[in-house]
Design a protein around this motif. Structure first.
Motif, PDB file in Angstrom:
ATOM      1  N   ARG A 128       0.832  -1.226   0.000  1.00  0.00           N
ATOM      2  CA  ARG A 128       0.000   0.000   0.000  1.00  0.00           C
ATOM      3  C   ARG A 128       0.858   1.264   0.000  1.00  0.00           C
ATOM      4  O   ARG A 128       0.521   2.244  -0.653  1.00  0.00           O
ATOM      5  CB  ARG A 128      -0.919   0.022   1.227  1.00  0.00           C
ATOM      6  CG  ARG A 128      -1.855  -1.179   1.324  1.00  0.00           C
ATOM      7  CD  ARG A 128      -3.205  -0.899   0.692  1.00  0.00           C
ATOM      8  NE  ARG A 128      -3.975  -2.121   0.593  1.00  0.00           N
ATOM      9  CZ  ARG A 128      -5.178  -2.298   1.146  1.00  0.00           C
ATOM     10  NH1 ARG A 128      -5.740  -1.321   1.831  1.00  0.00           N
ATOM     11  NH2 ARG A 128      -5.822  -3.431   0.992  1.00  0.00           N
ATOM     12  N   ARG A 129       1.966   1.202   0.767  1.00  0.00           N
ATOM     13  CA  ARG A 129       2.839   2.385   0.828  1.00  0.00           C
ATOM     14  C   ARG A 129       3.530   2.654  -0.514  1.00  0.00           C
ATOM     15  O   ARG A 129       3.871   3.781  -0.820  1.00  0.00           O
ATOM     16  CB  ARG A 129       3.895   2.201   1.934  1.00  0.00           C
ATOM     17  CG  ARG A 129       3.392   2.599   3.314  1.00  0.00           C
ATOM     18  CD  ARG A 129       4.550   2.826   4.272  1.00  0.00           C
ATOM     19  NE  ARG A 129       5.428   1.658   4.405  1.00  0.00           N
ATOM     20  CZ  ARG A 129       5.179   0.597   5.178  1.00  0.00           C
ATOM     21  NH1 ARG A 129       4.077   0.564   5.909  1.00  0.00           N
ATOM     22  NH2 ARG A 129       6.015  -0.416   5.238  1.00  0.00           N
ATOM     23  N   LYS A 130       3.726   1.581  -1.281  1.00  0.00           N
ATOM     24  CA  LYS A 130       4.433   1.737  -2.561  1.00  0.00           C
ATOM     25  C   LYS A 130       3.475   1.842  -3.752  1.00  0.00           C
ATOM     26  O   LYS A 130       3.915   2.033  -4.893  1.00  0.00           O
ATOM     27  CB  LYS A 130       5.373   0.536  -2.777  1.00  0.00           C
ATOM     28  CG  LYS A 130       6.594   0.557  -1.885  1.00  0.00           C
ATOM     29  CD  LYS A 130       7.634   1.511  -2.443  1.00  0.00           C
ATOM     30  CE  LYS A 130       8.758   1.778  -1.468  1.00  0.00           C
ATOM     31  NZ  LYS A 130       9.613   2.888  -1.898  1.00  0.00           N
ATOM     32  N   LEU A 131       2.181   1.732  -3.469  1.00  0.00           N
ATOM     33  CA  LEU A 131       1.195   1.653  -4.551  1.00  0.00           C
ATOM     34  C   LEU A 131       1.153   2.916  -5.429  1.00  0.00           C
ATOM     35  O   LEU A 131       1.073   2.826  -6.657  1.00  0.00           O
ATOM     36  CB  LEU A 131      -0.194   1.389  -3.943  1.00  0.00           C
ATOM     37  CG  LEU A 131      -1.141   0.481  -4.735  1.00  0.00           C
ATOM     38  CD1 LEU A 131      -0.449  -0.752  -5.296  1.00  0.00           C
ATOM     39  CD2 LEU A 131      -2.326   0.078  -3.866  1.00  0.00           C
ATOM     40  N   VAL A 132       1.220   4.080  -4.797  1.00  0.00           N
ATOM     41  CA  VAL A 132       1.164   5.342  -5.551  1.00  0.00           C
ATOM     42  C   VAL A 132       2.366   5.421  -6.500  1.00  0.00           C
ATOM     43  O   VAL A 132       2.206   5.692  -7.704  1.00  0.00           O
ATOM     44  CB  VAL A 132       1.114   6.557  -4.590  1.00  0.00           C
ATOM     45  CG1 VAL A 132       1.340   7.861  -5.357  1.00  0.00           C
ATOM     46  CG2 VAL A 132      -0.231   6.614  -3.870  1.00  0.00           C
ATOM     47  N   ALA A 133       3.560   5.142  -5.968  1.00  0.00           N
ATOM     48  CA  ALA A 133       4.769   5.190  -6.806  1.00  0.00           C
ATOM     49  C   ALA A 133       4.701   4.118  -7.899  1.00  0.00           C
ATOM     50  O   ALA A 133       5.138   4.350  -9.029  1.00  0.00           O
ATOM     51  CB  ALA A 133       6.007   5.000  -5.940  1.00  0.00           C
ATOM     52  N   TYR A 134       4.127   2.959  -7.562  1.00  0.00           N
ATOM     53  CA  TYR A 134       3.984   1.883  -8.549  1.00  0.00           C
ATOM     54  C   TYR A 134       3.093   2.334  -9.712  1.00  0.00           C
ATOM     55  O   TYR A 134       3.447   2.197 -10.878  1.00  0.00           O
ATOM     56  CB  TYR A 134       3.379   0.644  -7.869  1.00  0.00           C
ATOM     57  CG  TYR A 134       2.953  -0.440  -8.824  1.00  0.00           C
ATOM     58  CD1 TYR A 134       3.899  -1.292  -9.418  1.00  0.00           C
ATOM     59  CD2 TYR A 134       1.604  -0.635  -9.142  1.00  0.00           C
ATOM     60  CE1 TYR A 134       3.502  -2.298 -10.301  1.00  0.00           C
ATOM     61  CE2 TYR A 134       1.197  -1.627 -10.017  1.00  0.00           C
ATOM     62  CZ  TYR A 134       2.151  -2.460 -10.593  1.00  0.00           C
ATOM     63  OH  TYR A 134       1.760  -3.443 -11.473  1.00  0.00           O
ATOM     64  N   LEU A 135       1.956   2.933  -9.378  1.00  0.00           N
ATOM     65  CA  LEU A 135       1.025   3.387 -10.416  1.00  0.00           C
ATOM     66  C   LEU A 135       1.580   4.569 -11.208  1.00  0.00           C
ATOM     67  O   LEU A 135       1.205   4.780 -12.355  1.00  0.00           O
ATOM     68  CB  LEU A 135      -0.334   3.750  -9.791  1.00  0.00           C
ATOM     69  CG  LEU A 135      -1.092   2.578  -9.149  1.00  0.00           C
ATOM     70  CD1 LEU A 135      -2.300   3.082  -8.376  1.00  0.00           C
ATOM     71  CD2 LEU A 135      -1.524   1.549 -10.193  1.00  0.00           C
ATOM     72  N   ASP A 136       2.468   5.324 -10.595  1.00  0.00           N
ATOM     73  CA  ASP A 136       3.102   6.445 -11.306  1.00  0.00           C
ATOM     74  C   ASP A 136       4.281   5.971 -12.157  1.00  0.00           C
ATOM     75  O   ASP A 136       4.946   6.793 -12.806  1.00  0.00           O
ATOM     76  CB  ASP A 136       3.599   7.511 -10.299  1.00  0.00           C
ATOM     77  CG  ASP A 136       2.435   8.293  -9.670  1.00  0.00           C
ATOM     78  OD1 ASP A 136       1.341   8.303 -10.270  1.00  0.00           O
ATOM     79  OD2 ASP A 136       2.628   8.893  -8.585  1.00  0.00           O
ATOM     80  N   GLY A 137       4.552   4.668 -12.124  1.00  0.00           N
ATOM     81  CA  GLY A 137       5.660   4.121 -12.923  1.00  0.00           C
ATOM     82  C   GLY A 137       7.018   4.536 -12.408  1.00  0.00           C
ATOM     83  O   GLY A 137       7.940   4.753 -13.194  1.00  0.00           O
TER      84      GLY A 137
END
Ligand SMILES: [Zn+2]
Lengths: 182, 158
Positions: free
Chosen positions: B7-16
């Motif tokens: 969850r903590r890395k999800l935003v960065a993951y979706l932003d590539g």
């Protein structure tokens, strides 16, 4: 060296048409960064003129150390922050108006485009400036975390942290409307 | 990978913005975890909703306004200092006054100097021509003979 930095160096040597090209290329981005940050179109345009005036005046000291866009965005962001400080000093229109609950009562699916834009604008205004600026640069200008870190002069991790906070906060606020949008 | 970390890395993951290794781990987690997948979906919808704010087109006269500002600033920078900004009549009067004072001062200095110079040259001439020590002609010289002759003539004359 990027082509815009080359144009800037040519302007530094006296070629005014190179500056015109840069202004034509970036004016929309600059106006919109400021507009999304301060929320007033006319003021955004006045401040955009100030940004280009700063670039124009500081051409003699310009060195193509980073991408021209990074240099330009840094000036833009600094101006936004100064404007925010000035407004706080003069206690003018609040930039952080919380969204009234009744305004958020309708599901997103039935909101008109104009209303949706107003809703997004208000949501973004609720974020502290330290989160709002990287969000605007990432979502609307498509800057990478690394580029944002160069504009803001902070670490990539710092950008990641701010965007995580900003987006999860907005996600929570928008959740009821997003669920109804299926 | 645990849900909390995902969850903590999800935003960065979706932003590539994640490296290949982390990207792979999260992708694998989302395939098996409903909760995190739903969270990812709602974050994607949040981003789409935010992107719906289209922004504004700058006014057509923005560049003209910019150049106007540049010219007015340059004009201000190049314009004369405030002291020269006084009304033309006042400026002319002041200029005339300064000129008159200058001429008067010039005349005074010239007069004083010329008087002193005249005296200096007079004294210089007298001493250098030897008329203040006229008795010192070398003996037997033509000058002494001439002097004696004229001196005696003057003595003898009534
Ligand atoms: Zn999970």
């Amino acid at each position: 060296m990027d082509i815009d930095a080359e144009l800037m160096l040519r302007f530094k040597q006296g070629d005014v048409s190179s500056f015109e090209k840069l202004m034509r290329k970036y004016k929309e981005q600059v106006v919109n960064i400021i507009y999304r940050f301060i929320g007033d179109r006319d003021e955004a345009e006045d401040l955009a003129i100030e940004v280009f005036l700063k670039v124009y005046k500081s051409a003699k000291a310009y060195r193509a150390e980073a991408k021209f866009s990074t240099y330009l965005y840094r000036i833009t962001v600094n101006l936004c922050i100064n404007e925010l400080k000035r407004r706080k000093r003069h206690k003018s229109v609040s930039l952080n108006n919380p969204v009234a609950s009744k305004e958020l009562s309708s599901p997103v699916s039935i909101l008109e485009q104009r209303e949706r834009e107003a809703l997004v604008k208000k949501m973004i205004d609720t974020l502290p400036p330290t989160q709002r600026i990287p969000l605007i640069l990432q979502v609307y200008e498509g800057l990478s975390y690394k580029e944002i870190s160069k504009v803001l002069g902070c670490s990539v991790k710092g950008v990641e942290r701010r965007l995580y906070r900003a987006k999860t906060a907005l996600r929570k606020k928008l959740e009821p409307y997003l669920r109804s949008q299926k | 990978m645990k849900c909390g970390k995902v969850r903590r890395k999800l935003v960065a993951y979706l932003d590539g913005e994640l490296g290949e290794r982390q990207k792979k781990l999260i992708k694998e987690h989302l395939e098996v975890c409903d909760g995190c997948r739903k969270e990812a979906e709602i974050l994607i919808r949040t981003s789409c909703f935010l992107k719906g704010w289209k922004g504004v087109k700058p006014s057509l006269d923005l560049e003209a306004k910019f150049w106007q500002k540049v010219f007015s600033e340059e004009k201000r920078y190049l314009s004369p200092r405030p002291i020269l900004k006084m009304p033309r009549a006042v400026f002319s009067t002041v200029l005339l006054g300064v000129l008159a004072a200058g001429i008067l001062l010039g005349v005074f200095i010239e007069k004083t100097l010329s008087w002193r110079t005249a005296r200096f040259w007079e004294e210089e001439y007298v001493s250098s021509s030897g008329l203040d020590s006229f008795q010192d002609f070398p003996s037997g010289s033509l000058c002494e003979a001439y002097f004696n002759l004229t001196f005696k003539e003057e003595e003898n004359s009534p």
